[in-house]
Structure formats: structure tokens, C-alpha cells
Design an enzyme around this catalytic site. Structure first.
Site, short mmCIF file in Angstrom:
data_model
loop_
_atom_site.label_atom_id
_atom_site.label_comp_id
_atom_site.label_asym_id
_atom_site.label_seq_id
_atom_site.Cartn_x
_atom_site.Cartn_y
_atom_site.Cartn_z
N CYS A 156 5.64 -32.92 10.89
CA CYS A 156 6.45 -31.76 11.26
C CYS A 156 7.72 -31.64 10.43
O CYS A 156 8.38 -30.59 10.48
CB CYS A 156 6.77 -31.77 12.75
SG CYS A 156 7.49 -33.31 13.34
N GLN A 175 6.16 -25.82 17.34
CA GLN A 175 5.62 -26.66 16.27
C GLN A 175 4.11 -26.81 16.42
O GLN A 175 3.37 -26.78 15.43
CB GLN A 175 6.28 -28.03 16.28
CG GLN A 175 5.75 -29.00 15.24
CD GLN A 175 6.06 -28.56 13.82
OE1 GLN A 175 7.20 -28.32 13.47
NE2 GLN A 175 5.02 -28.45 12.98
N HIS A 200 7.93 -29.53 22.20
CA HIS A 200 8.20 -28.75 20.98
C HIS A 200 7.03 -27.78 20.76
O HIS A 200 6.27 -27.90 19.80
CB HIS A 200 8.34 -29.70 19.79
CG HIS A 200 8.98 -29.10 18.58
ND1 HIS A 200 9.46 -27.81 18.54
CD2 HIS A 200 9.24 -29.64 17.35
CE1 HIS A 200 9.97 -27.58 17.35
NE2 HIS A 200 9.85 -28.66 16.61
N ASP A 204 5.43 -38.56 12.66
CA ASP A 204 6.77 -37.98 12.76
C ASP A 204 7.77 -39.09 12.47
O ASP A 204 7.40 -40.28 12.40
CB ASP A 204 6.97 -37.40 14.17
CG ASP A 204 8.24 -36.56 14.30
OD1 ASP A 204 8.86 -36.24 13.26
OD2 ASP A 204 8.61 -36.23 15.44
N ARG A 211 5.29 -22.35 10.64
CA ARG A 211 6.29 -22.26 11.70
C ARG A 211 6.76 -20.82 11.86
O ARG A 211 6.91 -20.31 12.97
CB ARG A 211 7.50 -23.16 11.39
CG ARG A 211 7.28 -24.64 11.45
CD ARG A 211 6.91 -25.15 12.81
NE ARG A 211 7.79 -24.72 13.88
CZ ARG A 211 9.01 -25.19 14.12
NH1 ARG A 211 9.52 -26.14 13.35
NH2 ARG A 211 9.72 -24.76 15.13
N ARG A 224 17.35 -24.67 21.19
CA ARG A 224 16.93 -25.91 20.55
C ARG A 224 17.99 -26.97 20.85
O ARG A 224 19.15 -26.79 20.46
CB ARG A 224 16.77 -25.74 19.04
CG ARG A 224 16.36 -27.02 18.31
CD ARG A 224 16.30 -26.78 16.81
NE ARG A 224 16.08 -28.03 16.09
CZ ARG A 224 14.89 -28.53 15.76
NH1 ARG A 224 13.81 -27.86 16.08
NH2 ARG A 224 14.78 -29.67 15.10
#
Length: 331
Positions: A270, A136, A133, A229, A315, A106
Site C-alpha cells: 500500500c 485502500q 483502511h 506493509d 486509489r 484520516r
């Protein structure tokens, strides 16, 4: 379906059938978790978790998922790892491959996780890069499927800055799985034109569609899902806040947009979200810019239409599915 040994770097690398398999596996693992049924399919294995950018959900998801699968996990923050500093990415990949059965990354550029995968002898998973991503999006799609009972044909609207990992990955995922994707933003915040063209071609095969729109009311008419987001990503300087507020202020998710959407429309994010002044950053931004929220109003975030915490839990279940599918013999 056998995905053992595969890397999980971006959804463009996977067919709709493979993505569906991962979602089905995640749903099965979630059911086992809820019913306290053991599923330690990776017992005795270990995974390395490289975090050049911190995260609550991603770290907890990988660590809990690894534990449930019977694995040990080693967390490497920027101070713990020499990746790209005293040791090349290629050397890091080869060192960790000798000690672990899987590697999560990450951090920053997609080229970093791609290089890790090139030189690693074990599966590499993308926990977030600047461009994509993918874990997600699996969580988002599992949540949508749980709520609506389907993915294909869902009208999905992404509000805000669509140039980076979330806008890119949601557009790719919707194209693959037959959702109708709309990115609603100022034109300078639209996704890369080449990726848009690629996704339109994919959507033409899946029954989905890709649309770019600058008018929030036009974009959200008939929406089943409205997603947003944060306006400023990790690592960006505070100086860009004013620019983003000026550009994206008209694209905040508020009750007016939710009322304009289809009956039963849900709100997704998210996380973390700046919906009030309850965080240090939120308080600072409120004092500096005179706003009590940024990308979403608190009444929408806390409304019955908000499914953000179901989304956050998923997740862990979807990350568990990715690790199990790429590491274990599930036949």
C-alpha cells in the site's frame, strides 16, 4: 444500486454486491479519465478533508478525484482543525455539515470517524484509522481484478503485522469477495480473534477462506498475490523498530517467497515501502540496524511482478467512485 447519502467507514458495512458496484463504478470512471471524458457528477459541491495523519496517496487521490467530479476540496491538517482539541468531534461534524457535502477523515481511532458520521448530516468517508483502511482495499481489489480478471478464488497472502488496519481490512475484503486469505505472521501479530471468527463466517457464505499461518513457505505456496506493509505505523515510536525487526524479519517478502508462489504471482504494497536506503527513514534504519530494506527486498519491489504503482493510481479511481456513489444521482 443507490448508495447516495451512505457513509463509507468500513467494508463490514457493505454487501459483496455493493462492493462490486463500487469496483465497477471505479473501472468506469477510470476509463472516462483515461479517455478524457468529463464526469463532473458532483459539480458545485465541496468536501472537507481532515488529515490528522499525513499521506501522499490519500490526499492526492481525494483532491484529484474531487476536482474531476467538479467539486472543491478543503484540506485540514492537524494545525488547521480544532477537532478533539477546542471543539468536540460532534460539534465539528455539525459545523462542517453546514459548509460541505462530504467529510473525509484520516487519523487515529475508528471511534472518531464513527462519531463524525453519527453527528454529520453528510456522508463521511474513512481515509484511514488505526483499525480499518477501506479505500485502500477497494484500490487493491480493482488492481487484482485488472490483473487476473477476477477476485473470487484468488489466493491472497498478507505477510507481516496483521493486527491493524491493513491486515484487518484485507481480511474483511477477502472474506466479503470470496478470496482465500492467509495472514502469515508470528502468532502475537495475528488479527483479533473475534474479527477472524466474523470473517470466517462471512467467507463461508462467499466461497472464500481465512487462514492464519506462521510459516512463510507454507503460507506462500500457491499464492497469487503476496502483500505486505510497513512494520512500524505512523505515530509509533522509533523504539519499536528493534522489536518489529526481530519478530518480523523472517516474514520479509523476498525472491525466495515469490519463487515459492504460483506462476504469475504478483507483489502488492500500500506504500510507502522501505525497500532501499533512499529515504530519510530508510537511511536511518539502515544505519541503526544494518539492513538495506525492511518488509520487502528491492529486487522484488522493482521486479516485473510488482504492481504497486498501478495499485497506487487506483486509489484515486476507487476514492472517486466512493464519493460519486455517495453524493451524486448516478441513475
Amino acid at each position: 444500486m443507490n448508495l447516495k447519502g451512505r457513509d463509507f467507514l468500513k467494508l463490514l458495512d457493505f454487501t459483496p454486491e455493493e462492493i462490486q458496484y463500487l469496483l465497477d463504478l471505479a473501472a468506469d470512471l477510470k476509463d472516462k479519465k483515461k479517455n478524457h471524458i468529463a464526469h463532473d457528477y458532483c459539480k458545485g459541491m465541496n468536501v472537507a478533508l481532515i488529515f490528522e495523519k499525513t499521506s501522499t496517496r490519500t490526499r492526492c487521490s481525494f483532491e484529484v478525484a474531487a476536482h474531476d467530479l467538479g467539486m472543491g476540496s478543503t484540506y485540514l491538517n492537524p494545525k488547521d482543525s480544532q477537532i478533539g482539541k477546542k471543539e468536540t468531534i460532534a460539534d465539528t461534524a455539525r459545523v462542517l455539515s453546514g459548509m460541505f457535502e462530504g467529510i473525509e477523515y484520516r487519523g487515529y481511532g475508528q471511534d472518531i470517524v464513527d462519531e463524525l458520521a453519527k453527528y454529520a448530516d453528510v456522508p463521511v468517508w474513512n481515509g484511514l484509522t488505526n483499525e480499518f483502511h477501506p479505500t485502500q482495499i477497494l484500490a487493491d481489489f480493482l488492481t487484482i481484478r485488472e490483473h487476473f480478471g477476477k477476485l473470487k478464488g484468488i489466493n491472497f497472502v498478507y505477510m507481516g503485522d496483521a493486527r491493524y488496519n491493513m491486515g484487518n481490512s484485507l481480511m474483511v475484503g477477502c472474506a466479503k469477495m470470496g478470496l482465500n486469505f492467509t495472514a502469515c505472521a508470528p502468532e502475537e501479530y495475528f488479527p483479533d480473534a473475534a474479527l477472524v471468527a466474523e470473517c470466517k463466517e462471512i467467507a463461508s457464505q462467499s466461497g472464500g477462506s481465512i487462514r492464519l499461518c506462521t510459516d512463510p513457505m507454507e503460507a506462500t505456496k500457491g499464492a497469487d498475490v503476496i502483500y505486505t506493509d510497513v512494520w512500524v505505523s505512523m505515530g509509533e515510536p522509533v523504539e519499536v523498530w528493534q522489536e518489529r525487526i526481530d519478530a518480523l524479519g523472517p516474514y520479509e517478502v523476498n525472491q525466495k517467497l515469490m519463487d515459492n508462489a504460483a506462476d504469475g504471482c504478483v507483489f502488492m504494497h500500500c506504500l510507502p515501502a522501505y525497500h532501499d536506503l533512499g529515504t530519510e527513514v530508510g537511511k536511518e534504519m539502515g544505519e541503526r540496524f544494518g539492513r538495506d530494506h525492511m518488509e520487502v527486498t528491492n529486487d522484488v519491489f522493482e521486479s516485473p511482478a510488482s504492481i504497486v504503482f498501478q495499485e497506487a493510481e487506483n486509489r484515486m479511481h476507487t476514492i472517486k467512485a466512493v464519493m460519486a456513489a455517495t453524493l451524486a444521482d448516478l441513475d
